[in-house]
Design an enzyme around this catalytic site. Structure first.
Site, PDB file in Angstrom:
ATOM      1  N   GLY A 209      26.284  41.742 -15.268  1.00 23.82           N
ATOM      2  CA  GLY A 209      27.635  40.974 -14.968  1.00 23.82           C
ATOM      3  C   GLY A 209      27.566  40.566 -13.468  1.00 23.82           C
ATOM      4  CB  THR A 210      25.107  40.129 -10.837  1.00 27.36           C
ATOM      5  OG1 THR A 210      24.169  39.402 -11.641  1.00 27.36           O
ATOM      6  CG2 THR A 210      24.735  41.488 -10.582  1.00 27.36           C
ATOM      7  N   GLY A 211      26.557  37.572 -12.373  1.00 29.14           N
ATOM      8  CA  GLY A 211      26.829  36.161 -12.285  1.00 29.14           C
ATOM      9  C   GLY A 211      28.456  36.008 -12.719  1.00 29.14           C
TER      10      GLY A 211
END
Length: 273
Positions: A209-211
């Site tokens: 979920g970094t993006g």
């Protein structure tokens, strides 16, 4: 005044990416979050095992319902899945070009599952990119949008950022997390030129979920009225802290989520771990 930010994206039942990550990032950055669902996914930290798409007209109905009642100060667009949904989102947002729109072109999940149909790339490029205040592709996504090989160095990253901006977005942030390097630089292309943001790679597998998190933090900052360059600096600093604190969480056995509330749960983390 607390700003209102709308996410248009898919759902992640494990909570680390998609709508769930977006709402966490909005809250952590001090804005009120709203959500329009484009897809339901069956996924966890190990991968995506199923996708159920929301009918395009109902996606548009959700967007229209929010705008009919709530002041929207920025929009973040994540997973759009197919051409029909891309068309519906573009149509619903066509009359709202006066607010910042951040597009995170979600195309492939962390585990490798395809999240955007090939035929949707053309619609995304033609109809949605011209609406974008800021486009935030990683290296494989930038290459797919341009039908070019994946960039392997800074010069290629910069060239692709400029080519993507020529497709309509006001600004493009090409993220260098996929570079084979200890560094993880990002390049921002605007009308004023190129600006590099440097960062050391954090040694962790907890990057689920970094993006989504970065693009949501960017939308939150743009909603507050800061420039694209300022928003990127603030959002990257926030994400770096979230990744660094990811080890405080114990979620799943694959690519775990980042700690969205690292700045707010400090006392709890120190007492509990």
């Amino acid at each position: 005044m607390i700003r209102n930010v709308l996410s248009i994206a898919g759902s992640d039942p494990s909570g680390g990416a998609g709508i769930q990550a977006d709402l966490k990032a909005f809250s952590a950055r001090g804005v009120y979050g709203m959500a329009v669902l484009t897809a339901l996914t069956a996924q966890n930290t190990q991968g995506v095992s199923g996708v159920h798409l929301v009918p395009p007209q109902f996606v548009a109905d959700q967007i229209n319902a929010v705008f009919a009642d709530v002041r929207v100060d920025a929009v973040k667009i994540g997973m759009i899945a197919n051409a029909g949904i891309a068309d519906a989102v573009a149509g619903a947002l066509a009359d709202h070009r006066d607010i910042p729109i951040v597009i995170d072109p979600v195309m492939i999940a962390k585990g490798g599952a395809a999240l955007l149909a090939p035929e949707a790339v053309d619609v995304l490029t033609r109809r949605l990119l011209p609406l974008a205040t800021l486009l935030t592709p990683n290296l494989p996504e930038a290459a797919a949008l341009l039908h070019q090989p994946v960039a392997t160095n800074r010069a290629e990253m910069a060239a692709q950022a400029e080519r993507l901006r020529a497709l309509g977005p006001a600004a493009v942030l090409v993220k260098g997390g996929h570079l084979d390097s200890d560094e993880s630089p990002d390049v921002l292309a605007t009308a004023a030129g190129l600006h590099w943001f440097e960062a050391r790679r954090v040694p962790t597998k907890n990057t689920h979920g970094t993006g989504c998190t970065l693009s949501s933090a960017l939308a939150a900052e743009l909603a507050k009225g800061v420039s694209a360059q300022e928003a990127v600096a603030i959002a990257k600093d926030y994400l770096a802290g979230a990744v660094a604190a990811a080890g405080h969480l114990s979620v799943g056995s694959g690519h775990g989520p980042v700690q969205h509330f690292h700045a707010l749960w400090k006392d709890t983390q120190e007492d509990s771990y």
